[in-house]
Write an enzyme that holds these catalytic residues in place. Structure first.
Site, PDB file in Angstrom:
ATOM      1  N   SER A 103      31.343  82.703 -44.760  1.00  0.00           N
ATOM      2  CA  SER A 103      31.193  82.558 -46.203  1.00  0.00           C
ATOM      3  C   SER A 103      30.941  83.902 -46.872  1.00  0.00           C
ATOM      4  O   SER A 103      30.055  84.652 -46.449  1.00  0.00           O
ATOM      5  CB  SER A 103      30.038  81.611 -46.529  1.00  0.00           C
ATOM      6  OG  SER A 103      30.338  80.305 -46.128  1.00  0.00           O
ATOM      7  N   HIS A 133      25.914  80.592 -52.392  1.00  0.00           N
ATOM      8  CA  HIS A 133      25.106  79.867 -51.413  1.00  0.00           C
ATOM      9  C   HIS A 133      24.633  80.767 -50.266  1.00  0.00           C
ATOM     10  O   HIS A 133      23.713  80.409 -49.536  1.00  0.00           O
ATOM     11  CB  HIS A 133      25.866  78.644 -50.874  1.00  0.00           C
ATOM     12  CG  HIS A 133      26.946  78.961 -49.881  1.00  0.00           C
ATOM     13  ND1 HIS A 133      28.290  78.997 -50.214  1.00  0.00           N
ATOM     14  CD2 HIS A 133      26.903  79.216 -48.553  1.00  0.00           C
ATOM     15  CE1 HIS A 133      29.011  79.273 -49.151  1.00  0.00           C
ATOM     16  NE2 HIS A 133      28.189  79.400 -48.125  1.00  0.00           N
ATOM     17  N   ASP A 159      30.380  79.304 -57.059  1.00  0.00           N
ATOM     18  CA  ASP A 159      29.859  79.810 -55.792  1.00  0.00           C
ATOM     19  C   ASP A 159      30.177  81.290 -55.591  1.00  0.00           C
ATOM     20  O   ASP A 159      30.467  81.729 -54.480  1.00  0.00           O
ATOM     21  CB  ASP A 159      30.401  78.993 -54.609  1.00  0.00           C
ATOM     22  CG  ASP A 159      29.519  79.141 -53.367  1.00  0.00           C
ATOM     23  OD1 ASP A 159      28.373  79.600 -53.510  1.00  0.00           O
ATOM     24  OD2 ASP A 159      29.993  78.820 -52.262  1.00  0.00           O
TER      25      ASP A 159
END
Length: 457
Positions: free
Chosen positions: A217, A113, A143
C-alpha cells in the site's frame, strides 16, 4: 495438482529449453547468457535501477484507546449493567510504502490508511537511511496522503499520464510486501476505471494483476519507462493475500489531490449541486438513444451552481471539461477533484440535442451544531451534515474526551440514523426528535459496517 508424469514432462520441457538456450551461446563458467545470437535478452533491470530509489518503506507507530474487554465496546451493554467506561492505550503499528514525488522539498505520496493515527512515521530509503517524516495532509475519501522528510540526494519518480493507459499495458508494482523490504512484481493493466467496490468514497482504480500484498500500500505502479502511473492501494482477496486482483489510484488523480494537500493540508472539494445515476441500457432505450454513455441528472439543488448553469433533472451529462463521462461514479470523481471557484465545462444532452454549458464550482455547504444545543445528553459532541451528503443520518464530527457524549460511547465518524426509533435525515430532523421530552433516549448509529444502539437515561 499435476500428476507425477505431468511434473516430469514440465521439468523435461524446461531442461530442453535451457539446453537449447545454453547451446546457442558461449558461456563462461557459472554465467548466464545476456544475449542469444547477438540479441540482448529482454530485462526490466535497467529501468528498475533508475526507479527503485524513488520508492520508500514506511513504518508507523501510535496508540489508540480501547476497552478492557471486547464486550465493553458495546455501549448498550455498558449502560444496561451500569459499568463505567474503562479504557487502555493499545499500541498500533503499520507497514507500507511511499513514492518520492518532489526531491527538492522531500514530499512523499502514500495511502492515508498507511499513516492514519500514526504518532511516529519512519521512512527508510533505498540506500538504507531511516528518516523521521511529518504528515503534510491526507484525504480519507480517496486514501491519499502526503508526508515530508528532510534529506538530501532524494530520487523522485517522474509522473506519467495515467489517462493514456490501456488494458494490456505492462506495469510494475514496487513496494514493501509483508515487511520483507523492497520487492518488485510485474503484470499488466487488467481493467481501468474500476468503481463501486466500496473501498473508498471516490473510486477510479486501475486494476492490475501485478502482485500486490499487504505492505505494498502506497507503493508505486510504474510503466516500462519507469514513470509513476498509479499508487498501489488495495487488493481483492478474502484471505488478505494476492490473487491477481489489485487496485491502484491513477497518477493523474493523485497529482490533483497532492497540490491541495500540500497547500491546505486537506482536499477542499467543490460542489456542483446535482444528484445523478448511471445511464443504463434501459434508460438509453427510454430516452431513444443508442449506446450513449453518461450520467443522468436526477435532482438539481435550488440555488446551486448546476441550477445557475441551466441544468435540469433528466439531463444527461456526457462530458466534463472534454472528458467523456462513463457513469455516475466517474462523474462524481471528475467533479470531486475540482477546486472551489473553478470553472467547469459540462456537455449535456436534452431532448436529443447536445449543448455545452459553463458552471463555477461552489464551496460545499455544511451545517454544524454543538450536541448540547440539541440535548444535554449530547454534551461534548459536534454534529454535522453536508449538503452534498445524500446518505441519511447526521455525522458525529468530534467527541470531547471525558464528555457526556464520550461516556455514552459516541465516537468520531459515527453516523446517527435514528432517535427513539425515528429516522433522521438531517440536523432539523435530529432537533425535532430530541425535542420530545422523555426519560430515556435510544440512538441507532452506524459505525463502519455495524449498526449499534445506545440507550441513554
Amino acid at each position: 495438482m499435476l500428476g507425477q508424469k505431468q511434473k516430469w514432462r514440465v521439468v523435461g520441457g524446461v531442461l530442453v529449453g535451457l539446453a537449447l538456450l545454453l547451446g546457442s551461446a558461449p558461456l563462461h563458467a557459472g554465467a548466464w547468457p545476456v544475449a542469444v545470437e547477438g540479441d540482448k535478452l529482454p530485462t526490466l533491470a535497467d529501468m528498475l535501477e533508475r526507479t527503485t530509489p524513488g520508492v520508500v518503506n514506511i513504518a508507523t507507530s501510535g496508540s489508540v484507546e480501547v476497552a478492557e474487554t471486547p464486550l465493553l465496546n458495546d455501549p448498550f451493554f455498558r449502560h444496561f449493567f451500569d459499568i463505567p467506561t474503562m479504557r487502555r492505550a493499545k499500541k498500533i503499528r503499520s507497514l507500507g510504502s511511499g513514492v518520492v514525488v518532489d526531491a527538492a522539498h522531500g514530499y512523499i505520496l502514500t495511502n492515508h490508511h498507511v499513516i492514519d493515527k500514526a504518532q511516529v512515521i519512519t521512512v527508510t530509503l533505498h540506500d538504507g537511511r531511516a528518516l523521521k517524516a511529518v504528515q503534510v495532509g491526507a484525504d480519507p475519501e480517496t486514501d491519499v496522503a502526503v508526508i515530508k522528510v528532510e534529506a538530501k540526494d532524494l530520487h523522485a519518480l517522474p509522473l506519467g499520464n495515467s489517462d493514456i493507459l490501456r488494458v494490456g499495458d505492462f506495469v510494475v508494482a514496487i513496494g514493501n510486501p509483508f515487511g520483507l523490504g523492497q520487492t518488485v512484481t510485474s503484470g499488466i493493466v487488467s481493467a481501468l476505471g474500476r468503481s463501486g467496490l466500496g473501498i473508498k468514497g471516490y473510486e477510479d482504480f486501475i486494476q492490475t494483476d501485478a502482485s500486490i500484498n499487504p505492505g505494498n500500500s502506497g507503493g508505486a505502479l510504474v510503466n516500462l519507462r519507469g514513470e509513476l502511473v498509479g499508487i498501489n492501494t488495495a487488493i481483492l482477496a478474502k484471505g488478505g493475500g494476492n490473487v491477481g486482483i489489485g487496485f491502484a489510484i491513477p497518477a493523474n488523480m493523485t497529482k490533483q489531490l497532492m497540490a491541495q494537500l500540500i497547500e491546505y493540508g486537506e482536499v477542499r472539494r467543490g460542489l456542483l449541486g446535482i444528484s445523478s445515476q448511471d445511464l443504463t441500457p434501459e434508460l438509453n432505450q427510454a430516452f431513444g438513444l443508442e449506446h450513449q454513455h453518461g450520467s443522468v441528472v436526477t435532482r438539481v439543488t435550488r440555488g446551486s451552481a448546476a441550477q445557475k448553469a441551466g441544468l435540469q433533472a433528466g439531463d444527461i451529462i456526457t462530458e466534463v471539461n472534454g472528458v467523456a463521462v462513463r457513469n455516475a461514479a466517474h462523474m462524481r470523481n471528475l467533479v470531486g477533484l475540482l477546486r472551489v471557484g473553478e470553472a467547469v465545462q459540462l456537455t449535456r444532452l436534452r431532448d436529443g440535442h447536445s449543448r455545452t454549458v459553463k458552471a463555477v464550482v461552489e464551496a460545499s455547504k455544511r451545517e454544524q451544531i454543538e450536541g448540547s444545543r440539541l440535548s444535554p445528553r449530547l454534551e461534548g459532541a459536534v454534529l454535522e451534515k453536508e449538503e452534498q451528503d445524500e446518505k441519511p443520518g447526521v455525522v458525529v464530527r468530534k467527541v470531547v474526551r471525558g464528555s457526556m457524549a464520550a461516556r455514552m460511547g459516541l465516537q468520531e465518524g459515527d453516523r446517527l440514523l435514528e432517535v427513539n426509533q425515528q429516522s433522521v435525515k438531517n440536523l432539523a430532523d435530529m432537533g425535532k426528535a430530541l425535542a420530545v421530552d422523555g426519560r430515556q433516549m435510544l440512538l441507532t448509529l452506524e459505525r463502519g459496517e455495524r449498526r449499534i444502539r445506545v440507550m441513554v437515561r
